[in-house]
Design an enzyme around this catalytic site. Structure first.
Site: not given
Ligand code: ATP
Ligand code: MG
Length: 674
Positions: A543-545
């Protein structure tokens, strides 16, 4: 951040285009499979979540326990609002995983069965060990370790390449109740020193050198440097047990510190070939392993014994439809969780014959894997998308020149596998007859969480399909609200499973905040995920990406898969860059097939593919030609570095020393304006 509901419809359409390609197992395969239909899976799965204690107790009873576990079978608190996070399985039970891998299988009549076929870096250089022989080797090392004062609960650092001595060392530690911490033998001195300082081992086990492809790597020199660094920080290691890997480097040429360094071959073979087992509690630690670090500082993931044993054995059996006559090969290194659960423990607990390979897949040429498959008649082949894509790039001839007729099941792990790589793996490597188990899991989960059971249901290329027994995945929105049916969001798990990690070594606080605080009540995996109308799970990347283009939240995996579906593109990595109008734009790094030149026309057709497969909103704003991509040593793309290159923040690249090949970064910078 999760894709919004609105976008999940769009993404759903993108997925729908994949669904026309349902891939069914053959009838013959299903007939012989452990789980032959989705109905049978449904019955078992139902029981596993309604009565986890009963379900897992029945399976655990197939193992040897010196003393049976107490009641309750498990206790858990995954809800940070209710207090400390806590998971325990089979507490009070006394067992030993080494005993269950070796002695139990030998008693069951497998003593003369091959446990390990070892294939060296050079073709023709090989060896093997039966279960009896493996036990003898493990016992000798276990006796030696005990003799130098290593006992229950003591950490041991193992920095070895894929020699048979690596699983031997892991099992020897387990036999005496010591905690192994394997450090992938590609890490730098600094990384080893960090881990030594973190877990303060009594002994470090290594070897003098290894040959990987045409290169020689002097492992002992790296350990020496690490030991100097840790000594400067007050941590002294008494013993550095060094295996002489003669084919890489002669003993006489190895640098030596008298008093501390000991040759394995000088001491270990002198010890008895039997060694009493240390019976440990199910909740006593088995190992400590650091994650691959693709999102930042590695975390010391802590696993215990009983639940891990039961779960890795069971997932191995079902996800690969393992049968006693199979020959199994997993290309992962024991330095990663895959090598722990599915080179050492899962297969040996099942009494399997395991191939351990020292070398690299493209040495002496790109046909090496298939040469090994034919040589040992490998029937289950488990690898990573990065390897599939790199071999796909070399062309089919390297594959088709080998028979591969022994292959029955293929497996993939580490990243989402792009549908086009999936199809190549299935059609070219598997000749269209082998199901692919795309196993989604993590260092933290210990074993497979979402995975096909080959034979039970049709596959969709690029989807890890359905949850394993006992696993209850949920997809939540940004507020932590559980979404129903077809949806898109953050992947969490709502109750514990036996091989869940119990803590981060020495830092329970970080464990709680990293994994249990974002969405209270759940274990948060850090991954984004879509669920389609059939209940299949599609991992979209971390999700950070996730990239936010004009309010559309786009997972990296989807755009990358679209790009890789172009026949001339073999690998792609996309990142977000600041964009005046859209908020974020999509910046794509692409690697082309061998010999294909980059052209304006190709750039346009790559963008067109993304428009067609996902939609105009996901079209890359920039295509950056990438002869190679920055990857961790476990083969994962480090998007953190790509983001810096894309935004031209070259002075903020950070530490690139943990990359498998740091030189690709300079190469990419040089090509930025092409
Ligand atoms: P770090 O946590 O330090 O950043 P890491 O997450 O790469 O490192 P691992 O535990 O080895 O360390 O990898 C687990 C991650 O790999 C998963 O969270 C997921 O993002 C990805 N992954 C693994 N298998 C699959 C798969 N079959 N499909 C999609 N993604 C996968
Ligand atoms: Mg991770």
């Amino acid at each position: 951040m999760a894709p919004s509901t609105k976008n999940s419809v769009i993404l759903g359409e993108a997925l729908a285009s994949e669904e026309v390609n349902l891939v069914f197992p053959t009838e013959d395969f299903s007939r012989q499979a452990h789980v032959s239909s989705i109905q049978k899976y449904g019955e078992k799965y139902g029981r596993s979540v309604e009565d986890p204690a009963g379900f897992w107790s029945d399976i655990a009873s197939e193992f040897y326990w010196k003393q049976k576990w107490g009641q309750p079978v498990y206790t858990e608190n995954l809800d940070i609002r209710k207090g400390k996070i806590n998971i325990e399985w089979f507490k009070g039970g006394k067992t030993n995983i080494c005993y269950n891998c070796l002695d139990r299988n030998i008693k069951g009549g497998n003593g003369d069965k091959i446990a390990i076929y070892w294939e060296g870096n050079e073709p023709g250089h090989d060896a093997s060990l039966t279960y009896n022989q493996l036990l003898a080797r493990v016992c000798q090392l276990a006796n030696y370790l005990k003799d130098i004062g290593v006992g229950k609960g003591d950490p041991v650092i193992i920095y070895l390449p894929m020699l048979m001595e690596l699983p031997i060392a892991m099992l020897a530690c387990a036999r005496i109740g010591a905690i192994h911490s394997v450090v992938f033998a590609g890490f730098s001195a600094e990384s080893i020193a960090q881990r030594i300082m973190d877990c303060k081992p009594k002994v470090v086990i290594t070897c003098n050198a290894v040959r990987r492809g045409p290169k020689t790597i002097f492992l002992k020199d790296i350990v020496d440097a690490a030991l100097i660094e840790s000594a400067q920080n007050g941590i002294n290691i008494d013993v550095c047990l060094t295996f002489e890997n003669e084919s890489a480097l002669k003993k006489e040429m190895t640098k030596w510190v008298e008093g501390r360094d000991i040759w394995w071959q000088d001491v270990v073979p002198k010890y008895p070939v039997t060694c009493e087992v240390e019976w440990v509690d199910a909740e006593d630690p088995l190992f400590l392993l650091y994650t691959s670090g693709s999102t930042g500082k590695p975390k010391g993931v802590f696993h215990t014994t009983g639940g891990y044993m039961v779960y890795t054995a069971t997932t191995f059996k079902y996800a690969f439809d393992y049968k006693p006559k199979d020959i199994y090969w997993c290309t992962a290194d024991c330095g990663w969780i895959t090598g722990h659960s599915y080179v050492t423990y899962g297969p040996l607990l099942n009494g399997a014959t395991n191939v351990v390979f020292e070398g690299v897949p493209n040495y002496p040429d790109a046909g090496r894997c298939w040469d090994i498959v034919d040589k040992y008649k490998v029937s289950i082949f488990y690898t990573a998308p990065t390897l599939v894509r790199s071999l796909m790039r070399e062309g089919d001839e390297y594959v088709t020149r080998y028979s591969r007729k022994s292959l029955r099941v293929l497996g993939s792990v580490g990243e989402p596998i792009n549908p086009s790589a999936w199809r190549w793996f299935s059609n070219v490597v598997g000749d269209g007859r082998c199901p692919i188990s795309d196993t989604w899991w993590q260092t933290e989960t210990g074993g497979f969480m979402i995975t096909p059971l080959p034979g039970a249901w049709p596959q969709k290329p690029g989807s890890a399909t359905l949850p394993f027994f006992g696993v209850q995945p949920v997809i939540v929105d940004e507020k932590g609200v559980e979404l129903e049916g077809e949806c898109s969001g953050y992947l969490c798990v709502k109750s514990s499973w036996p091989s869940a990690f119990r803590t981060l070594y020495g830092d329970h606080e970080r464990y709680q905040t990293t994994y249990f605080s974002a969405f209270p009540g759940y274990y948060f995996t850090g991954d984004g995920c879509n669920r389609d109308k059939d209940g299949y799970y599609w991992l979209t990347g971390r999700v950070d990406d996730v990239i936010n283009v004009s309010g559309h939240r786009i997972g990296t995996a989807e755009v990358e898969s679209a790009l890789v579906s172009h026949p001339q593109c073999v690998e792609a990595a996309v990142v977000g860059v600041e964009h005046e109008v859209k908020g974020q734009g999509i910046y794509a790094f692409v690697t082309l097939a061998e010999g294909v030149p980059y052209s304006e026309e190709l750039r346009k057709s790559l963008i067109k593919v993304v428009r067609e497969k996902i939609g105009a909103f996901a079209a890359p704003d920039k295509i950056h030609w990438a002869p190679g991509l920055p990857k961790t040593r476990s083969g994962k793309i480090m998007r953190r570095i790509l983001r810096k290159i894309a935004s031209k923040s070259l002075d903020e690249l950070g530490d690139t020393s943990t990359l498998a090949d740091p030189s690709v970064v300079d190469q990419l910078i040089a090509l930025a304006d092409c």
